[in-house]
Design a protein around this motif. Sequence first.
Motif, PDB file in Angstrom:
ATOM      1  N   UNK A 559     -26.072 -30.478  42.539  1.00  0.00           N
ATOM      2  CA  UNK A 559     -25.266 -29.258  42.596  1.00  0.00           C
ATOM      3  C   UNK A 559     -26.068 -28.107  41.995  1.00  0.00           C
ATOM      4  N   UNK A 560     -26.240 -27.041  42.759  1.00  0.00           N
ATOM      5  CA  UNK A 560     -27.087 -25.926  42.336  1.00  0.00           C
ATOM      6  C   UNK A 560     -26.251 -24.676  42.073  1.00  0.00           C
ATOM      7  N   UNK A 561     -26.495 -24.002  40.955  1.00  0.00           N
ATOM      8  CA  UNK A 561     -25.766 -22.758  40.665  1.00  0.00           C
ATOM      9  C   UNK A 561     -26.333 -21.586  41.451  1.00  0.00           C
ATOM     10  N   UNK A 562     -25.553 -20.527  41.577  1.00  0.00           N
ATOM     11  CA  UNK A 562     -26.033 -19.324  42.252  1.00  0.00           C
ATOM     12  C   UNK A 562     -27.076 -18.623  41.389  1.00  0.00           C
ATOM     13  N   UNK A 563     -28.006 -17.969  42.050  1.00  0.00           N
ATOM     14  CA  UNK A 563     -29.053 -17.238  41.348  1.00  0.00           C
ATOM     15  C   UNK A 563     -28.460 -16.030  40.631  1.00  0.00           C
ATOM     16  N   UNK A 564     -28.718 -15.892  39.340  1.00  0.00           N
ATOM     17  CA  UNK A 564     -28.191 -14.732  38.613  1.00  0.00           C
ATOM     18  C   UNK A 564     -28.770 -13.430  39.174  1.00  0.00           C
ATOM     19  N   UNK A 565     -27.953 -12.409  39.213  1.00  0.00           N
ATOM     20  CA  UNK A 565     -28.418 -11.115  39.707  1.00  0.00           C
ATOM     21  C   UNK A 565     -29.080 -10.294  38.614  1.00  0.00           C
ATOM     22  N   UNK A 566     -28.805 -10.635  37.383  1.00  0.00           N
ATOM     23  CA  UNK A 566     -29.394  -9.899  36.253  1.00  0.00           C
ATOM     24  C   UNK A 566     -29.898 -10.893  35.217  1.00  0.00           C
ATOM     25  N   UNK A 567     -31.184 -10.812  34.906  1.00  0.00           N
ATOM     26  CA  UNK A 567     -31.786 -11.689  33.895  1.00  0.00           C
ATOM     27  C   UNK A 567     -32.507 -10.829  32.873  1.00  0.00           C
ATOM     28  N   UNK A 630     -30.656 -14.232  28.922  1.00  0.00           N
ATOM     29  CA  UNK A 630     -29.299 -14.033  29.430  1.00  0.00           C
ATOM     30  C   UNK A 630     -29.365 -13.963  30.949  1.00  0.00           C
ATOM     31  N   UNK A 631     -28.352 -14.442  31.613  1.00  0.00           N
ATOM     32  CA  UNK A 631     -28.288 -14.358  33.071  1.00  0.00           C
ATOM     33  C   UNK A 631     -26.839 -14.166  33.486  1.00  0.00           C
ATOM     34  N   UNK A 632     -26.639 -13.199  34.357  1.00  0.00           N
ATOM     35  CA  UNK A 632     -25.289 -12.894  34.803  1.00  0.00           C
ATOM     36  C   UNK A 632     -25.297 -12.169  36.127  1.00  0.00           C
ATOM     37  N   UNK A 633     -24.181 -11.548  36.454  1.00  0.00           N
ATOM     38  CA  UNK A 633     -24.025 -10.906  37.760  1.00  0.00           C
ATOM     39  C   UNK A 633     -23.982  -9.381  37.676  1.00  0.00           C
TER      40      UNK A 633
END
Length: 809
Positions: A559-567, A630-633
């Motif tokens: 199971x793979x998470x979505x790529x963060x848009x902001x790192x 940090x990683x988020x959207x």
Amino acid sequence: MATAMYLEHYLDSIENLPCELQRNFQLMRELDQRTEDKKAEIDSLAAEYIESVKNMLPEERVEHLKKIQSAYSKCKEYSDDKVQLAMQTYEMVRIRTSETLLKTVILRNGAAAGYGRHFHSVDKHIRRLDADLARFEADLKDKLEGSDFENPGSRSLKKGRSQKDKRGSRGRGRRTSEEDTPKKKKLKGGSEFADTILSVHPSDVLDMPVDPNEPTYCLCHQVSYGEMIGCDNPDCPIEWFHFACVDLTTKPKGKWETMGISSAAPRCAARGGWARLRWLTGFHRRIWATSAPGTLQQRRPPGAATSAVSVPWGVRPRGGRALHAAAASLQEVVLTSERYGVRRLPFSRVSGCDVAFFERVMPGRVITNPEELKPFNVDWLKSVRGSSKLMLKPQTTAEVSQALRYCYERNLAVNPQGGNTGLVGGSVPVFDEIILSTVLMNRIISFDKVSGILVCQAGCILEKLNEYLEEQGFIMPLDLGAKGSCHIGGNVATNAGGLRLLRYGSLRGTVLGLEVVLADGSALDCLASLRKDNTGYDLKQLFIGSEGTLGVITAVSVLCPQKPKAVNLAFLGCQSFAKVLETFTTCRAMLGEILSAYEFMDEKCMELVERHLKLSSPVTGSPFYVVIETSGSNSTHDEEKLNNFLEQAMTSGLVTDGTVATDDKKIKMLWSLRERITEALTHDGYVYKYDISLPVGKLYDLVTDTRARLGRSAKNVVGYGHLGDGNLHLNITAESYSHSLLDAIEPFVYEWTARYNGSISAEHGLGFKKKQFIQYSKPNEAVFLMQRFKAMLDPKGILNPYKTLPSAS
């Protein structure tokens, strides 16, 4: 004061030189002796062949000639190594002596005015050294022309780094253009070989910067100084150029590329000094330093206020690798069976009939050449070595099944192997087990963009999978320093943790299904792609972390998470480990759901990375360093939270220095300081590695106590790891393997760990090196149950023997 410091630095450089020369001359003597031994071996083999050739079978003749060819290749290799080492030694003397004399003269006489007055004596010394080199070249050419060992073939002139490595450190190595890159050439005779060798300038062979503490740039291979310009062409092998070297007087407007620049461009004759920290515009979004309690100010390097041009910091050239490789090649890794006194179990030995069978199953993918097998018999750390004579490269589960069924019937031991990046000796044979490599099982079977579920074969490289997923807007749930080599099947087999575990959890949660071939060749298809399946026992959990002892994993569903848009990445300095812990507590509370990694390392780690890999850190002078990702959207939301945390950390005195990166390239640069610690340690000598789980508050106490216990018997004792997971990597280096040092370390480290209810293996597994210490983390009843599972699934014990579990009594 500064003058005195620089003078002291260069005098220290002179004092170290005789020791380095002595080491190099010793290496050359050893190479000479090995060459002579190989010559004698060739003479003996040739005489034996001439005497008995008439009575030999065709196969025996071929085998005998192969032995002669192999001996000749080794002889040639030793000769080439000696030539390279000799040139390195000369260049070491030439550069250090001339630099030392020049800068000492300038420093003693105070200013640039002294340069012209004393340069003549320095130049005279350099000319004398050049004359010595010319004589050496002439003697070398005469010897090569008269050599009895001439044979067509091809050989790389420059050793040490692969082409991939050169690209990986683009712009910071010694390369200047494609024309300067050494190419493989045919060695048709001694004279031609001599011309080829002697056409290479010693500075091209010596793969290290002029000053070991400073990176080199530009076409002139010199350190950074004055005004510099960055190349905007991503394919350019050099990233930063001195204005004078590319005929610039002012910075051009817009993008600037060097497509027309060649190695014929003017060389810069000046020599620049070096700085502790270089400033890169756009890299440091904000750098803080404490000026007074409760205040923040932006921190700039010396001279930043008056300098109009930015100079890069970052990945330095991986200098010194060629010399290190030459030294290492002289020391064959001791056989595991000899070093550890292991007794071979009663498995069958591989015969010609066995090889013939495997050739029919997987034609062209059966390896028996000893030279080809060498790297697969030795672990990445060069600490254990097996003696396998056969490697199989299946492409499908059916081929793995056929191979294991045959091995089970013949009682042939098998060593499953992925990328061979393991750190506990679990991925290489102990004796002559057949190596079953998944290197060709690298197919992506399917990917569902809606659910984010990836199904692939076990031999897919982790980094390649991540690149594939990023194109789909997803990422892999784990990230490792070895991602460029490790296989996903090996990751699952060892239950690898890595840098993202804090955010995405372990593979026991993200792996949804497995396809496994058991010891008797039967295939177990549990390759489910369901998030929820509560029917019976969860069999896949039995194979996750089993290290290839219960079955060979051939395919994985993950199971793979979505790529963060902001790192964002923050690299911070702390004055004590207590501050590191407090920073983590504050970080976790203020960053919450966007926190994806929290890593720490001590100052010894940073010293080794800078010394051996020539990497440069933007933050210096702290006993401890932390990496926070940090990683988020939402970039605005994430940056605001991160800035609030950093302001709190600075004003409260938890952090004394730091930098933040948001650009992908700069983030990778900062991560390399943490990810490449393991690589740096291998350059420091023999490494004793310990992968420990402990209560977070006790994490560094083990490093302190171990350092005090070992004292000067160890070269370095360092600690780093995944603080967010309570995972410490304790590493001890020594000049060479020492059984007495090992006795001082073990079982002390394991007893210390058990005292605080920790685990002796957090993520590396037990492999060969740690299996006898499992009782420090598991009760006897649990170990006994594991042995029963092993006996049930692999009654003959052919799968990865001598690993993971202690021998059943």
